[in-house]
Every structure is written in C-alpha cells, then in structure tokens.
Design a protein around this motif. Structure first.
Motif, short mmCIF file in Angstrom:
data_model
loop_
_atom_site.label_atom_id
_atom_site.label_comp_id
_atom_site.label_asym_id
_atom_site.label_seq_id
_atom_site.Cartn_x
_atom_site.Cartn_y
_atom_site.Cartn_z
N PRO A 127 0.81 -1.22 0.00
CA PRO A 127 0.00 0.00 0.00
C PRO A 127 0.84 1.27 0.00
CG PRO A 127 -0.06 -1.05 2.16
CD PRO A 127 0.62 -2.01 1.24
N VAL A 128 2.05 1.24 0.57
CA VAL A 128 2.91 2.42 0.57
C VAL A 128 3.37 2.73 -0.86
CG1 VAL A 128 5.08 3.40 1.41
CG2 VAL A 128 3.67 1.99 2.93
N ALA A 129 3.80 1.71 -1.58
CA ALA A 129 4.19 1.92 -2.98
C ALA A 129 3.00 2.40 -3.82
CB ALA A 129 4.76 0.63 -3.56
N LEU A 130 1.81 1.87 -3.52
CA LEU A 130 0.63 2.29 -4.27
C LEU A 130 0.32 3.76 -4.02
CD1 LEU A 130 -1.52 1.10 -6.17
CD2 LEU A 130 -2.98 0.80 -4.17
N ALA A 131 0.46 4.20 -2.76
CA ALA A 131 0.23 5.61 -2.45
C ALA A 131 1.22 6.50 -3.19
CB ALA A 131 0.33 5.83 -0.94
N LEU A 132 2.48 6.08 -3.23
CA LEU A 132 3.49 6.86 -3.95
C LEU A 132 3.17 6.93 -5.44
CD1 LEU A 132 6.63 5.49 -2.12
CD2 LEU A 132 5.98 7.89 -2.22
N ALA A 133 2.78 5.81 -6.04
CA ALA A 133 2.46 5.81 -7.46
C ALA A 133 1.27 6.73 -7.75
CB ALA A 133 2.15 4.38 -7.93
N ARG A 134 0.25 6.68 -6.90
CA ARG A 134 -0.91 7.55 -7.08
C ARG A 134 -0.50 9.01 -7.03
NH1 ARG A 134 -6.21 6.24 -6.10
NH2 ARG A 134 -6.50 7.97 -4.68
N ARG A 135 0.31 9.36 -6.07
CA ARG A 135 0.68 10.75 -5.88
C ARG A 135 1.61 11.24 -7.00
NH1 ARG A 135 1.19 10.64 0.77
NH2 ARG A 135 -1.03 10.16 1.07
N TRP A 136 2.52 10.38 -7.41
CA TRP A 136 3.37 10.77 -8.54
C TRP A 136 2.55 10.94 -9.81
CZ3 TRP A 136 8.01 6.87 -7.70
CH2 TRP A 136 8.67 7.22 -6.52
N SER A 137 1.51 10.15 -9.98
CA SER A 137 0.66 10.31 -11.16
C SER A 137 -0.05 11.65 -11.14
CB SER A 137 -0.35 9.17 -11.26
OG SER A 137 -1.38 9.29 -10.28
N ALA A 138 -0.39 12.13 -9.94
CA ALA A 138 -1.03 13.44 -9.84
C ALA A 138 -0.06 14.55 -10.21
CB ALA A 138 -1.54 13.66 -8.41
N VAL A 139 1.18 14.45 -9.73
CA VAL A 139 2.21 15.44 -10.11
C VAL A 139 2.44 15.39 -11.61
CG1 VAL A 139 4.62 16.09 -9.81
CG2 VAL A 139 3.29 15.31 -7.84
N MET A 140 2.48 14.19 -12.16
CA MET A 140 2.68 14.02 -13.60
C MET A 140 1.58 14.72 -14.39
SD MET A 140 3.05 10.36 -15.54
CE MET A 140 1.44 9.79 -14.95
#
Length: 494
Positions: free
Chosen positions: A57-70
């Motif tokens: 879940p930590v990696a998933l949260a990071l991926a979600r947030r990086w997608s928002a920055v992207m």
C-alpha cells in the motif's frame, strides 16, 4: 550579464537579439518540465508495478501521488510547449518556409505523441479505484512509450538542424526530392537521442529522490520516505555511468560531424595535434585563453584516443562562419559545467553502490542525503547546459552550413519582440507560480491524509482522487484505506 547582452546587441541585427532572447527564455523554461514529461511516467509505473506485485500500500500511495504530479506537470507543459511551437513559425519564418517540408515530420510525430500521452494520462488518472488493478496498470504501460515518441520527434528535428541531409537543391537553392528516412535518421540523431533520453530519466530520478532525501534530513525516516527515495535514486544511479559514456560518444560524434562546433565547445583556436584540454577559461579575440585549468594533450586524446589526433580549430573557417569568441566561451562553460556535474554524480552513484554492496542498505551519512537533495537541481542545470552547448555552439547557423540565423529571423520590429518577451516573462512567472502552488496544496492534503491531524480528521483519505482528500465532509468511501495511507504518521513530501 549586461555586458554580454551589450556585446550580442552590437554584433547582430536589431531584431535578431530579441528573437533569440525570447526563444531562449521559452525553451529554457519549458525544458525544466521535459524530464518529468519524458521520464516520470516510467518511474511512476515502476513504483506501481512494485505495489501490485508485492501488495504494497505504501508503494501504491506513492504511485498515485506521482501520477497526480505528472498530470499537473503535463498541463503546464501544454502551455509552455504550445508557445514554443508558435515561436518557430513567428520568430523563424525563413527556416520554416524553406526547410519545413524536410524536417517538419519530426514536429508532426511530436504532436501525435502529445495527444496520445494526454489520452493515456487521462485514462491512468481515471483508472484509480475504477479499474481492476492489473488492468489499470497495463493500460498505462504505453504511456512511457508515448513520452519517448514525443522526444523522438523533437530530437529528430534538432539533429537534422545540426546535420541536415535527405534532400536535393533546385536551381533556386530550395530543397527538392526529400528522403524522409534520411532526414529523420541523420548522423547526429542516434547519439543525441539516447543522450537526451537517459538525461531525462536520470534527471527525473534525482529530482524525485531529492524530495524524499530532504524529508529524511528533516527527520522523516518512515518507510514512505525510504521507498520514495530508494526507487528513483536507484534508477538514476544505474543510469549515471551509462549517461557519462553516452555523453562521451555524443561529443565524439560532434568532433567528426560538426568540427567547428567541437572547436567552440573546447575553445580550440588553431587546427593541430597534441591539443590541450581547458577546464573553463575564457577565449580571447587573439586566440589566447585566460584562466581555466590547462591539461596538456588531453583534448586530442579524448577526441581520437591519441595525442596525435588532429583537432580542427575555429580559424579553419572564416570568422563569419563560426561562433564568436563570446559564443564559444558560453558554449565551452556550458559544456564544462555539464561534464563537471556529471562527474560528481558518478561519485555519488558509486557511494550509493558501495553502501548497498557492503551493507545492503542506503548510506546513513547526512552528507550523502545532502548531496542527494542537491543532485536533482544539479541535473536540471546540466539539462540547461546541454541545450546551450547544442544551440550556441552551432552559431551562426540555424541549419548547419545551410542557413544562417540572420536569414531565418522574422521581419517583425525589434520593439514588438521586446514587448512580447516582457509579456511572456510575466505569463510564465504566473504559470510556474501556479504550478508550485498546486504542488504545495497537494502536499498539504497528502499530509492531512497521512497524519489524520486536527482539522483533517473529518476528511476522507484520498477517497476518489490521487490529489488528496476533498474538502467535503462525510465518511470515507469504501476500500480507500490501502491507497490513502502512506505507512507513517509524518507523511510529507510529494
């Protein structure tokens, strides 16, 4: 800076300087976003794949947030990229009018890649919590390929400007019998493209890792920050020595295909063998060099692996066909700054590799994380320096040995161009200020979601968007816990 502008103003037509300054400002601004447009999708998908493969879940949260920055970065890139596309026609109609049919396909490829990337980003953002996890991931896999296709189009156009080919000339000097394949795959395309792509991946990796290195220095030692640092930094560290070799290959390609540009970047005045290398230094009008560090014979050795290698000097062509002394010095400093930073990054990557080989862990030194936090900014400087070397070193040609910059420039009055530059500066300041404000707002919302701090306890933790909890009150949506928590109470950096 004022003296530099004055010298340029005295050596060029009145409308050429503002046209150059306007193009330089917009390109320098846009290129700061390019590493994230090209490379952040790949790094995000690496983290997303880790999250799904390990049910993390930590990696998933990071991926979600990086997608928002992207997504936010892509929106800003639309503005700056569109301005650049208009400027090619408005500022340099001579080049586009004569040569557009030869190299314009590159811009067409970039436009198609841009639209494809926009669609894929929209699907990726929409797919969070709406698609099955692995379906969502596989639908996003073409996203890095679309980003690389956009880079392909731009580098194809730029490499053609450096080594134009794939056409004949009629009696009036206009291009005919265009060979599209040759016009795209020029001698400089391969070295320039791979050097550029790896530079973007490396820069994005160091910038993203630098955010979490800063969090580590501020005491945030949870798994969220550790993972957010380790994955992008590992990508960047692996690519750093690769980039150094690619850069060396690109410089040697310039030596063979654009010898006068090579002479400018190395401030070589006269053709000869046993040519010394100067680190920094300033070229004078009589060919002497002031300051810098002189290393005997090294330039010939680097160019051809032998001290007897002949290096072409600036005086091999008339003064009107080569960069000015000032332009050569600018290109030389940009090149040396890029090489110096690249060498320091190799040391940083070796430090990281040594720690993993000895302890299977990140270095524990605060100095390592201080250096890692600065590495991203240093990489952005090298990206700017790379384009300065490429463009300034080619002067006075906008199409190498085919068309001068002065022949391509618009006939618009210089005063109008200066006014346009002022307007663009103000607009870009507002755009980048808004971009920073949005990123900081998202960071705040993520911290609220992570910490459940007073004032944020009644907010749903990332119920339906990767941007953080909305401002509406109400119970959290079902199934939101795994992606909304970061695994630590300190939360923090994006």
């Amino acid at each position: 800076m004022l003296s530099t502008v004055a010298l340029l103003a005295n050596s060029t037509p009145d409308r050429l300087l503002p046209a150059r300054e306007l193009m330089a400002f917009t390109l320098a601004s846009h290129i700061l976003l390019v590493p994230f447009g090209v490379a952040l999708p790949f790094i995000t998908l690496l983290m997303h794949h880790r999250a799904l493969r390990r049910d993390d879940p930590v990696a998933l949260a990071l991926a979600r947030r990086w997608s928002a920055v992207m997504a936010v970065q892509f929106a800003v890139g639309i503005v700056t990229g569109t301005v650049l596309s208009f400027e090619f026609g408005l500022l340099w109609p001579g080049m586009m009018g004569r040569w557009g049919d030869v190299f314009g396909l590159g811009f067409g490829v970039e436009a198609w890649a841009f639209f494809l990337e926009a669609v894929l980003i929209a699907i990726y953002l929409y797919g969070w919590r709406r698609l099955k996890p692995w379906t969502h991931f596989w639908l996003a896999v073409p996203l890095p390929a679309a980003a690389l296709m956009g880079a392909f189009g731009i580098i194809a156009a730029n490499s053609w400007m450096n080594t134009p080919q794939g056409f004949g000339l009629d009696a009036q000097g206009d291009p005919v019998d265009v060979d599209v394949r040759q016009a795209i795959f020029t001698p400089m395309f391969g070295p320039e493209y791979w050097h550029f792509v790896v530079a973007m991946l490396l820069t994005a990796g160091y910038v993203v890792a630098g955010v979490y290195a800063t969090g580590w220095l501020r005491g945030r030692r949870d798994r969220y920050h550790r993972l957010g640092f380790t994955l992008p930094f590992t990508v960047a560290a692996i690519l750093t020595p690769v980039q150094f070799m690619l850069g060396d290959s690109a410089a040697r390609a310039v030596f063979h295909k654009q010898p006068v540009k090579f002479a400018a970047t190395e401030i070589v005045w006269k053709t000869g063998t046993h040519v010394p290398e100067y680190m920094f230094g300033r070229l004078n009008s009589d060919g002497t060099i002031s300051g810098g560090i002189r290393i005997p014979q090294l330039d010939s050795i680097l160019a051809g692996f032998s001290p007897s290698t002949k290096v072409t000097g600036l005086t091999s062509v008339p003064a009107s066909d080569r960069p000015t002394v000032l332009q050569a010095t600018i290109a030389h400093w940009a090149f040396d700054i890029m090489v110096t930073i690249g060498s320091l990054l190799i040391l940083l990557a070796l430090w990281y590799a040594w720690s993993w080989w000895r302890r299977r862990d990140n270095p524990g030194s605060r100095w390592f994380y201080r250096c890692a936090a600065l590495a991203g900014a240093a990489c952005l400087v090298t990206v700017e320096c790379g384009w300065i070397t490429t463009e300034v070193g080619r002067q006075p040609w906008i199409v190498y040995r085919r068309m001068r910059v002065s022949e391509a420039v618009t006939s618009t009055h210089a005063g109008s161009l200066w006014a346009m530059l002022g307007i663009v500066v103000v607009v870009y300041a507002a755009v980048f200020g808004s971009f920073l404000a949005v990123i900081l707002k998202m960071r705040t919302r993520w911290r609220i979601a992570d910490a459940g701090s007073p004032g944020g306890a009644d907010l749903p933790p990332e119920a339906d968007t990767p941007y953080g909890p909305r401002n509406e009150t109400g119970p959290p949506a079902a199934g939101t816990a795994s992606g909304g928590r970061s695994g630590g109470t300190s939360g923090g950096a994006s």
